[in-house]
Design a protein around this motif. Structure first.
Motif, PDB file in Angstrom:
ATOM      1  N   ALA A  96     -30.812  22.487 -12.652  1.00 48.63           N
ATOM      2  CA  ALA A  96     -31.753  23.401 -12.003  1.00 48.63           C
ATOM      3  C   ALA A  96     -33.010  22.668 -11.554  1.00 48.63           C
ATOM      4  O   ALA A  96     -33.522  22.904 -10.449  1.00 48.63           O
ATOM      5  CB  ALA A  96     -32.107  24.546 -12.952  1.00 48.63           C
ATOM      6  N   CYS A  97     -33.512  21.772 -12.390  1.00 53.68           N
ATOM      7  CA  CYS A  97     -34.705  20.988 -12.014  1.00 53.68           C
ATOM      8  C   CYS A  97     -34.409  20.082 -10.824  1.00 53.68           C
ATOM      9  O   CYS A  97     -35.251  19.940  -9.928  1.00 53.68           O
ATOM     10  CB  CYS A  97     -35.192  20.163 -13.199  1.00 53.68           C
ATOM     11  SG  CYS A  97     -35.958  21.150 -14.491  1.00 53.68           S
ATOM     12  N   SER A  98     -33.227  19.500 -10.796  1.00 51.75           N
ATOM     13  CA  SER A  98     -32.847  18.644  -9.670  1.00 51.75           C
ATOM     14  C   SER A  98     -32.747  19.452  -8.382  1.00 51.75           C
ATOM     15  O   SER A  98     -33.197  19.006  -7.318  1.00 51.75           O
ATOM     16  CB  SER A  98     -31.514  17.958  -9.940  1.00 51.75           C
ATOM     17  OG  SER A  98     -31.617  17.106 -11.044  1.00 51.75           O
ATOM     18  N   ALA A 125     -34.339  22.285  -7.721  1.00 50.83           N
ATOM     19  CA  ALA A 125     -35.695  22.678  -7.337  1.00 50.83           C
ATOM     20  C   ALA A 125     -36.440  21.506  -6.702  1.00 50.83           C
ATOM     21  O   ALA A 125     -37.162  21.676  -5.711  1.00 50.83           O
ATOM     22  CB  ALA A 125     -36.457  23.192  -8.552  1.00 50.83           C
ATOM     23  N   THR A 126     -36.258  20.312  -7.239  1.00 53.61           N
ATOM     24  CA  THR A 126     -36.902  19.124  -6.674  1.00 53.61           C
ATOM     25  C   THR A 126     -36.365  18.842  -5.274  1.00 53.61           C
ATOM     26  O   THR A 126     -37.135  18.526  -4.351  1.00 53.61           O
ATOM     27  CB  THR A 126     -36.676  17.911  -7.590  1.00 53.61           C
ATOM     28  OG1 THR A 126     -37.199  18.206  -8.877  1.00 53.61           O
ATOM     29  CG2 THR A 126     -37.332  16.668  -7.041  1.00 53.61           C
ATOM     30  N   CYS A 131     -27.587  22.134 -17.782  1.00 51.78           N
ATOM     31  CA  CYS A 131     -27.902  23.185 -16.802  1.00 51.78           C
ATOM     32  C   CYS A 131     -29.370  23.137 -16.403  1.00 51.78           C
ATOM     33  O   CYS A 131     -29.713  23.311 -15.225  1.00 51.78           O
ATOM     34  CB  CYS A 131     -27.549  24.564 -17.360  1.00 51.78           C
ATOM     35  SG  CYS A 131     -25.780  24.845 -17.488  1.00 51.78           S
ATOM     36  N   LEU A 132     -30.251  22.898 -17.364  1.00 49.10           N
ATOM     37  CA  LEU A 132     -31.674  22.799 -17.069  1.00 49.10           C
ATOM     38  C   LEU A 132     -31.953  21.610 -16.154  1.00 49.10           C
ATOM     39  O   LEU A 132     -32.728  21.719 -15.194  1.00 49.10           O
ATOM     40  CB  LEU A 132     -32.470  22.683 -18.367  1.00 49.10           C
ATOM     41  CG  LEU A 132     -33.980  22.594 -18.225  1.00 49.10           C
ATOM     42  CD1 LEU A 132     -34.525  23.868 -17.606  1.00 49.10           C
ATOM     43  CD2 LEU A 132     -34.625  22.357 -19.581  1.00 49.10           C
ATOM     44  N   LEU A 133     -31.325  20.469 -16.424  1.00 48.04           N
ATOM     45  CA  LEU A 133     -31.505  19.302 -15.561  1.00 48.04           C
ATOM     46  C   LEU A 133     -30.971  19.550 -14.159  1.00 48.04           C
ATOM     47  O   LEU A 133     -31.586  19.128 -13.165  1.00 48.04           O
ATOM     48  CB  LEU A 133     -30.827  18.083 -16.173  1.00 48.04           C
ATOM     49  CG  LEU A 133     -31.510  17.485 -17.391  1.00 48.04           C
ATOM     50  CD1 LEU A 133     -30.652  16.378 -17.985  1.00 48.04           C
ATOM     51  CD2 LEU A 133     -32.879  16.945 -17.031  1.00 48.04           C
TER      52      LEU A 133
END
Length: 117
Positions: free
Chosen positions: A87-89, A91-92, A83-85
């Motif tokens: 979300a980071c993707s 946002a990027t 889930c964190l990955l």
């Protein structure tokens, strides 16, 4: 640096131990095999018995002890990392899209096409 080398070596051996235990399907059997292999590997090293010192510390007893404990499951941790990955993707991607729109707008202004009035 030798402490770091030893820690990395132990971590690599632990991953191999877990993989072997998964393939074999029996953690206890894998632990016994590792212990026997360590004893057999040290059999011809010295003429006097030095197994007492080796049994108290070192990487092999740590590896065997870890295998004799129940296997750890990290399904919740894996889900949280996924889930964190994600979300980071996202946002990027949003940042890249915003930058692209801004660049396009700046290019239009530089060409004299985007000026109002």
């Amino acid at each position: 640096m030798s402490g770091l080398r030893d820690a990395i070596g132990l971590a690599v051996e632990r991953v191999a131990d877990e993989a072997a235990a998964t393939v074999v399907g029996d953690r206890n059997l894998t632990a016994r095999a590792i212990g026997r292999a360590a004893l057999a590997g040290n059999a011809g090293v010295s003429a006097r018995p030095s197994f007492t010192a080796g049994a108290a510390g070192g990487p092999v007893p740590q590896r065997v002890k870890a295998l004799l404990q129940p296997a750890a499951t990290h399904h919740g941790l894996a889900l949280a990392v996924a889930c964190l990955l994600l979300a980071c993707s996202a946002a990027t991607g949003a940042g890249a899209a915003t930058g692209l729109v801004s660049l396009h707008h700046d290019v239009e202004i530089a060409q004299g096409e985007g000026q109002d009035g």
